[in-house]
Design a protein around this motif. Structure first.
Motif, PDB file in Angstrom:
ATOM      1  N   THR A  98      14.153 -24.981 -16.999  1.00 29.18           N
ATOM      2  CA  THR A  98      13.644 -26.187 -17.644  1.00 29.18           C
ATOM      3  C   THR A  98      13.790 -25.990 -19.147  1.00 29.18           C
ATOM      4  OG1 THR A  98      12.028 -26.543 -15.889  1.00 29.18           O
ATOM      5  CG2 THR A  98      11.674 -27.711 -17.955  1.00 29.18           C
ATOM      6  N   ALA A 117       9.139 -34.844 -21.783  1.00 27.24           N
ATOM      7  CA  ALA A 117       8.236 -35.248 -20.700  1.00 27.24           C
ATOM      8  C   ALA A 117       6.791 -35.295 -21.178  1.00 27.24           C
ATOM      9  CB  ALA A 117       8.381 -34.281 -19.525  1.00 27.24           C
ATOM     10  N   LYS A 164       5.997 -38.502 -23.217  1.00 27.77           N
ATOM     11  CA  LYS A 164       5.795 -39.711 -22.421  1.00 27.77           C
ATOM     12  C   LYS A 164       4.384 -39.784 -21.853  1.00 27.77           C
ATOM     13  CE  LYS A 164      10.649 -40.091 -21.012  1.00 27.77           C
ATOM     14  NZ  LYS A 164      11.588 -39.978 -19.867  1.00 27.77           N
ATOM     15  N   GLU A 196      13.490 -30.672 -22.802  1.00 23.07           N
ATOM     16  CA  GLU A 196      13.104 -31.505 -21.664  1.00 23.07           C
ATOM     17  C   GLU A 196      11.591 -31.541 -21.490  1.00 23.07           C
ATOM     18  OE1 GLU A 196      17.091 -30.808 -18.890  1.00 23.07           O
ATOM     19  OE2 GLU A 196      15.285 -29.613 -18.563  1.00 23.07           O
TER      20      GLU A 196
END
Length: 924
Positions: free
Chosen positions: A395, A403, A406, A399
């Motif tokens: 990961t 995330a 958001k 990224e």
């Protein structure tokens, strides 16, 4: 051939197919354009004239009509081509059905928004009290807090006000607020990763009578070449979006921001979106795409490429949202069930809950069922694995940051890639760095997740820029009223100048004032200045002496010259002095403060530091006309002891150049600034320019005090070079920043061995989603050189950094593989904006590295191609590098102070009031 040329030619080909009887006339006009050019030049066909002829023909086939008194004005039209006349005739036939729809479409009006903006786009009633518009419009007035949408704080610190104004028609009086429906609630904004650019607002409305209460939705999509029209509020387009400004003015008759209806034809679906060829501009976002014959909506307009194609959310998607009353459910990324943008059904998947990470490398998501997802070893954006306890999969840190953003907890203003501290240094453990409102830091740190997707989360106080972002959004200003089209010809050129010159190189604080005083004292005829801050009384005295000697003095200043309250020690009363000068030196003293914002000459700051003496000599600098920082009075005794006790004032780079060509160009630009500022109703010797915003910032900031700048190993005496030099002038906001940014990108990319850069701060993005244009390109180019060159270094400002924390830049570069220990340092009280490349080229000027600093603010820089000039400023850089320190971890940097919206007549106790442009300039 450009995409626009291709699109225009495709349009003509389709027009010939639809109207074969008109094909001969089209060909005749194109042949006439080519023949006329051939006859006038004798050198062959000019393709630009043919392109202009094609574009003119295309525009004549897609008219734009006024809406007046809730009806279509068929009388006030420019000349129409045959297909346009057919479209207008069809619209006349359907006008009774359209008339009932027109009052249901309105402007998204706002109050308290940045830069004096009064509306953001278009919306229309999709239900009795529900308005549909675009996601990118609604996101400017509200944001998700985890439970509902909050209105964003506006210029005054209070929430932005919004209403749907369904008039704003040609002939309406200014301020007419009839049929203004207050937006009481933002119901739903589609997440950024969602399939449709859509949002829903609830307004205060009780519909009555027999008129339609909402726009009906069509039974099916509009067929290609089917008759449609758009209804919206087109705003004047800037040259970057609309290259042919004259054509735009003819089409819209130079009248914008009022309700228009534009007929055209539907096009084939494009990337899942409905498409049409009606004429639109910015401001039409959220507009209605209507089937006039049915009196029903076939789409929600959301984007357009000038003269090529327009895109809309299709009616199938709109019907699905209405059927499910989607605005009553919380926002989540939906991939089904139900149609996506083109109405096709796909499988379901949705989640909105912030996941909790566990020690064994799994994350549990609660949706209505429980799903366990294995994570694993995170990697940095460079692709290299990064250590994270108990994880196995891949990961990336970027990224994880995206995330987290958001689903960020309440109070979090910024999220970026960061690193945990290790003692008094920035460590190697990557983390998600969340910046929080000062008052909510404790709650966020305890209520928010300690880890996310395998990365620890650190919570820090938001810096000033991040806090101001929540009070008045700097990114809201994307266009200004700068007059590029008035600045043509040799006098306004940005081409490199090669001619005999005399350059006097010097740096501050050791010789800032000595050399400025020398420059001013030599003025005998006229002096033209463009200056951000003019405060210093010693500079006032020098200029007043020249006025008394008979010179003409013309100056353009930023409003921060007048922004401070009580006159500080060493300053002068600007209002009083300038009023006296206007009387004493009538006809020889001229001054103006340009307007800022969307209707101004610049976005936030007239930040330039340039003076032109007579017709041949310029002074260009990174420093203002202030006694305490940029222009301190330094004595010989102080210089003699400077290696023991550091001098007062900022490190600044200055240059005085005798060059008739450069002097003529800067004089022309400053003169045009004066003319344009006057035309934009700016203030002439006023205490503040229109639209100026203020905030209150805390005087005292605690935790760790900034370390004093260490004394230099030596001082640099002024150096004179007199020979043929090669110099390129750079200004913003010319070409919306392209003049500066493209030249500096070329300069950075040209580096082969060495790049040294001294800049107070580099404004890093506060969220992973933001697109900031040139500033991000510049940062990416710099990061590449910091990683790859044998010798690449950056000196940032510590302690006095009022904006982006140096740690943010260090985190950003480290996350991209830069060795920050060997490449980055910080020093207090430096204000330089200079770069040296390969020991042969040097950039010197006033440009800050922020979004507006490299695009829409007024700044000036020079690129000098000369090894001796580069060596002089390289010596200054070396002196500072040797006394600079490593970038401090954020916890041990100066604690961030709280920023409050300015309310009442004065700042509260413990705070001081500053203008927003002063704060954002970084020149406090």
């Amino acid at each position: 051939m450009t995409e626009l040329d291709d699109a225009n030619r495709r349009f003509l080909d389709a027009l010939r197919r639809r109207r074969p009887a008109d094909a001969a006339e089209l060909d005749r006009r194109l042949l006439s354009a080519a023949t006329t050019t051939l006859e006038s030049t004798g050198a062959g066909t000019d393709p630009r004239q043919v392109t202009l002829a094609i574009e003119t023909i295309v525009s004549e086939h897609r008219p734009v009509l006024f809406v007046t008194a809730d009806g279509i004005d068929f009388g006030d039209l420019p000349p129409l081509a045959p297909e346009a006349r057919t479209l207008v005739t069809s619209l006349q036939s359907d006008s009774a059905k359209v008339a009932g729809i027109l009052p249901l479409v309105g402007r998204i009006d706002v109050s308290g928004f940045a830069g004096g903006i009064d509306y953001l786009g278009t919306g229309w009633f999709i239900a009795e009290d529900v308005v549909v518009t675009n996601r990118h419009v609604a996101a400017l007035i509200a944001q998700w807090n985890g439970r509902s949408f909050d209105f964003i704080a506006g210029a005054s610190g209070r929430p932005i006000g919004a209403a749907l104004g369904t008039r704003h028609q040609k002939g309406d009086e200014d301020g007419d607020d009839r049929r203004a429906f207050k937006v009481e609630e933002v119901l739903y904004i589609e997440p950024a990763a969602g399939p449709n650019d859509i949002a829903f607002l609830r307004v205060r409305r009780n519909a009555a009578g027999t008129a339609p209460r909402a726009v009906p939705l069509a039974a099916a999509e509009a067929a290609p070449d089917g008759f449609v029209c758009t209804i919206g509020y087109p705003a004047e387009g800037d040259p970057a979006a609309i290259p042919n400004q004259d054509l735009m003015r003819r089409l819209y008759q130079s009248q914008y921001d009022v309700k228009r209806i534009a007929p055209g034809l539907a096009m084939a679906a494009f990337d899942g979106a409905a498409s049409h060829d009606c004429t639109t501009l910015g401001g039409c976002s959220g507009g209605l795409v209507l089937d006039p014959a049915a009196g029903a909506a076939v789409g929600l307009h959301f984007a357009g490429i000038w003269r090529q194609r327009n895109l809309a959310v299709p009616v199938a998607a709109l019907k699905d949202y209405v059927a499910r009353r989607r605005w009553l459910a919380p926002p989540m990324i939906e991939t089904g069930p139900g149609p996506n943008r083109d109405g096709r059904t796909v499988a379901a998947a949705a989640a909105t809950v912030v996941p909790a990470a566990s020690a064994n490398g799994t994350t549990t998501w609660t949706i209505p069922l429980t799903v366990t997802v294995g994570l694993g070893t995170p990697v940095m954006s460079t692709g290299a694995p990064v250590a994270a306890a108990g994880t196995d999969a891949m990961t990336t840190l970027d990224e994880a940051v995206a995330a987290f953003w958001k689903q960020r907890p309440a109070g979090v203003l910024a999220v970026r890639a960061g690193f945990l501290d290790e003692g008094d240094a920035i460590g190697d453990t990557p983390c998600i760095a969340a910046s929080v409102r000062p008052a909510e830091l404790g709650h966020a740190a305890t209520a928010g997740p300690a880890a996310f997707m395998g990365y620890p989360v650190r919570y820090d106080t938001a810096d000033r820029l991040e806090q101001v972002d929540t009070i008045i959004r700097p990114e809201a200003i994307s266009t200004i009223a700068y007059d590029d089209d008035a600045r043509t010809g040799e006098d306004f050129s940005f081409e490199t100048v090669v001619e005999p010159m005399r350059a006097r190189l010097h740096v501050g604080p050791e010789y800032s004032w000595d050399e400025l005083e020398r420059f001013l004292a030599a003025a005998s005829g006229h002096l033209v200045s463009a200056i951000y801050e003019f405060h210093g009384d010693h500079i006032r005295a020098a200029i007043e002496a020249r006025l008394e000697a008979g010179i003409d003095f013309r100056v353009v200043m930023d409003n921060v010259t007048f922004s401070e309250g009580a006159v500080k020690d060493g300053d002068f009363d600007r209002g009083e002095v300038f009023a006296a000068w206007r009387d004493r030196f009538a006809g020889r003293f001229h001054a103006i403060v340009p307007r800022e914002g969307t209707r101004g000459l610049v976005a936030r700051a007239y930040h330039i530091k340039v003076s032109v003496r007579e017709d041949d000599t310029i002074w260009l600098s990174s420093g203002n006309w202030k006694r305490g920082s940029s222009q301190p009075v330094v004595t010989e005794a102080m210089r003699a002891n400077a290696t023991v006790k550091d001098l007062p004032g900022n490190r600044e780079w200055h240059i005085v150049l005798t060059s008739p060509t450069l002097a003529r160009r800067f004089r022309a630009h400053i003169g045009q600034d004066f003319v344009r500022a006057a035309a934009l109703a700016s203030e002439v010797i006023a205490e503040a320019a229109p639209g100026q915003r203020h905030v209150d910032i805390a005087e005292a900031v605690g935790e760790a005090a900034a370390l004093e700048r260490r004394p230099p190993a030596g001082l640099l005496a002024p150096k004179v070079i007199e020979r043929r030099l090669r110099v390129r002038p750079l200004l913003t906001p010319d070409a919306r920043g392209a003049v500066y940014a493209e030249a500096v990108l070329d300069l950075i990319r040209s580096a082969r061995e060495r790049l040294w850069f001294q800049i107070p701060y580099i404004a890093m993005p506060s969220s992973p989603n933001v697109e900031r244009g040139y500033i991000d390109e510049l940062i990416a180019a710099l990061a590449d050189k910091l990683k790859r060159l044998p010798d690449a270094r950056v000196i940032l400002r510590s302690g006095g950094s009022d904006l982006s924390n140096p740690a943010h830049a260090a985190w950003h570069f480290k996350a991209r593989g830069v060795d920050i220990a060997g490449r980055l340092r910080q020093i207090d009280n430096h204000h330089t904006k200079g770069m040296i490349v390969d020991g042969r080229r040097v950039l010197i000027g006033s440009h800050n590295w922020s979004g507006e600093g490299v695009t829409l603010n007024r700044d000036a820089s020079l690129i000098v191609h000369d090894e001796e000039v580069a060596a002089y400023y390289a010596d200054a850089f070396t002196i500072d590098w040797d006394r600079a320190r490593p970038i401090s971890p954020k916890k041990s940097a100066k604690a961030e102070s709280t920023v409050l919206p300015a309310e009442g007549p004065s700042a509260p106790a413990g705070y001081r009031r500053v203008s927003l442009s002063e704060l954002l300039s970084g020149d406090l």
